[in-house]
Design a protein around this motif. Structure first.
Motif, PDB file in Angstrom:
ATOM      1  N   ASP A   1       0.837  -1.202   0.000  1.00 22.46           N
ATOM      2  CA  ASP A   1       0.000   0.000   0.000  1.00 22.46           C
ATOM      3  C   ASP A   1       0.871   1.250   0.000  1.00 22.46           C
ATOM      4  N   LEU A   2       0.307   2.335  -0.535  1.00 18.05           N
ATOM      5  CA  LEU A   2       1.000   3.611  -0.625  1.00 18.05           C
ATOM      6  C   LEU A   2       0.652   4.475   0.581  1.00 18.05           C
ATOM      7  N   ALA A   3       1.661   5.090   1.195  1.00 18.33           N
ATOM      8  CA  ALA A   3       1.405   6.026   2.290  1.00 18.33           C
ATOM      9  C   ALA A   3       0.698   7.264   1.742  1.00 18.33           C
ATOM     10  N   ASN A   4      -0.431   7.600   2.327  1.00 19.75           N
ATOM     11  CA  ASN A   4      -1.247   8.710   1.826  1.00 19.75           C
ATOM     12  C   ASN A   4      -0.751  10.040   2.414  1.00 19.75           C
ATOM     13  N   ILE A   5       0.467  10.398   2.057  1.00 20.67           N
ATOM     14  CA  ILE A   5       1.095  11.614   2.585  1.00 20.67           C
ATOM     15  C   ILE A   5       0.814  12.771   1.636  1.00 20.67           C
ATOM     16  N   PRO A   6       0.215  13.864   2.112  1.00 22.18           N
ATOM     17  CA  PRO A   6      -0.057  14.994   1.219  1.00 22.18           C
ATOM     18  C   PRO A   6       1.243  15.654   0.763  1.00 22.18           C
ATOM     19  N   VAL A   7       1.216  16.214  -0.450  1.00 17.07           N
ATOM     20  CA  VAL A   7       2.362  16.949  -0.984  1.00 17.07           C
ATOM     21  C   VAL A   7       2.092  18.435  -0.776  1.00 17.07           C
ATOM     22  N   LEU A   8       2.882  19.065   0.082  1.00 19.69           N
ATOM     23  CA  LEU A   8       2.680  20.466   0.444  1.00 19.69           C
ATOM     24  C   LEU A   8       3.638  21.354  -0.338  1.00 19.69           C
ATOM     25  N   SER A   9       3.216  22.577  -0.584  1.00 15.87           N
ATOM     26  CA  SER A   9       4.054  23.546  -1.279  1.00 15.87           C
ATOM     27  C   SER A   9       4.732  24.455  -0.260  1.00 15.87           C
ATOM     28  N   LEU A  10       6.051  24.554  -0.351  1.00 17.53           N
ATOM     29  CA  LEU A  10       6.780  25.398   0.585  1.00 17.53           C
ATOM     30  C   LEU A  10       6.522  26.877   0.334  1.00 17.53           C
ATOM     31  N   SER A  11       6.067  27.212  -0.887  1.00 18.93           N
ATOM     32  CA  SER A  11       5.780  28.611  -1.199  1.00 18.93           C
ATOM     33  C   SER A  11       4.292  28.919  -1.118  1.00 18.93           C
ATOM     34  N   ALA A  12       3.457  28.121  -1.776  1.00 15.34           N
ATOM     35  CA  ALA A  12       2.023  28.434  -1.847  1.00 15.34           C
ATOM     36  C   ALA A  12       1.293  28.171  -0.532  1.00 15.34           C
TER      37      ALA A  12
END
Length: 311
Positions: free
Chosen positions: A2-13
């Motif tokens: 299974d894939l870890a459901n980790i959100p991808v956050l923007s360091l700028s936005a």
């Protein structure tokens, strides 16, 4: 897997709500993913090229940069040297360490040796000094967001990491041969440092152990950086921010014939930083796990012995 459901956050936005969102994903997984980190892609591409060129050198050439007795702090560490804490099989990897250049006369010089550079690879020193500085800056931004999440001043970590003992590791996992036995590319472990910033996890193999005891695959989109909590920050926060067990699994089938490369930046405290558990992470239900204070270097040396880099 299974894939870890980790959100991808923007360091700028996502800057305004970054402390809350980072805090949530770190408390859940001990891991986060960051895009828009601001490290120039041309610099990263040049670093990958030089990394591959170095590890393609003859073994005797690489071993000339192995510094015995230094715990792998600088230069080259040969294949199958490091072992995960508590494991018996040594990892299927070799690596190179770039550290901080201290100002002359620094009181920290006894714990942070000078860098060495391979003369065979043109541009190696210049490129990795630049990349180290960029990782250093991005790491400070991440720690600032963590500080706000913990209710600290946004710049709380700045003096704690000033001239910190951070290390940029260039990692090569060679193709997996039949002689691997029970060894894997990187055995299950937790990182020693405050936080780790990782490039190169797009190649499959990185996995984290979730709170249910299940291994989950970590798969960032191209260009994104994986960040995880290390044991030093776990200790400082009384385990509010967990240092999650992770590993690099051996590939199967066709991918076993290929090398894997990655570039973790282990962001460390100053060697003379003295641990004192953050008061806001202690309450009646969560008493201080670490009432005895030690320095960051004491802690590091103990762990280096545990993973076989020092005797």
């Amino acid at each position: 897997m299974d894939l870890a459901n980790i959100p991808v956050l923007s360091l700028s936005a996502d800057r305004a709500d970054l402390p809350a969102r980072l805090g949530e994903t770190f408390r859940t997984y001990g891991f986060a993913m960051i895009r828009d980190h601001g490290i120039d892609q041309a610099l990263i591409d040049r670093a990958w090229d030089l990394t591959k060129r170095f590890f393609a050198l003859p073994d005797e050439t690489k071993r000339a940069y192995f510094l015995a007795g230094k715990g792998g702090a600088r230069g080259y560490t040969p294949f199958r040297t490091e072992v995960a804490k508590g494991a018996t099989e040594k990892d299927l990897k070799e690596f190179w360490h770039v550290g901080r250049d201290l100002p002359e006369g620094s009181p920290l010089a006894a714990t942070m040796p000078p860098n060495v550079w391979p003369g065979e690879i043109e541009g190696f020193e210049e490129t990795f000094k630049q990349l180290y500085a960029r990782f250093d800056a991005v790491g400070a931004e991440i720690l600032s967001a963590i500080a706000v999440h913990l209710g600290l001043d946004a710049r709380w970590f700045d003096p704690a990491i000033d001239d910190g003992n951070s290390v940029l590791r260039l990692l090569h996992y060679p193709p997996v041969g039949e002689g691997a036995g029970g060894a894997i590319r990187a055995g299950a472990h937790e990182d020693i440092n405050l936080i780790t910033l990782l490039l190169g996890a797009e190649e499959a193999g990185l996995e984290l152990l979730d709170k249910n005891g299940e291994w989950l695959s970590v798969a960032p989109p191209p260009g994104a950086m994986v960040i995880n909590i290390g044991d030093m920050l776990q200790r400082l926060t009384n385990h509010v921010l967990p240092s999650t067990t992770h590993r690099v699994r051996n590939p199967s089938g066709e991918r076993a014939r290929y090398s894997r490369y990655s570039m973790p930046f282990f962001l460390h405290l100053r060697s003379d930083f003295r641990f004192a558990t953050l008061p806001q992470c202690i309450d009646a239900q969560h008493p201080d796990r670490y009432p005895v204070s030690i320095t960051a270097d004491d802690y590091l040396q103990e762990r280096l012995r545990e993973i076989g880099l020092k005797s």
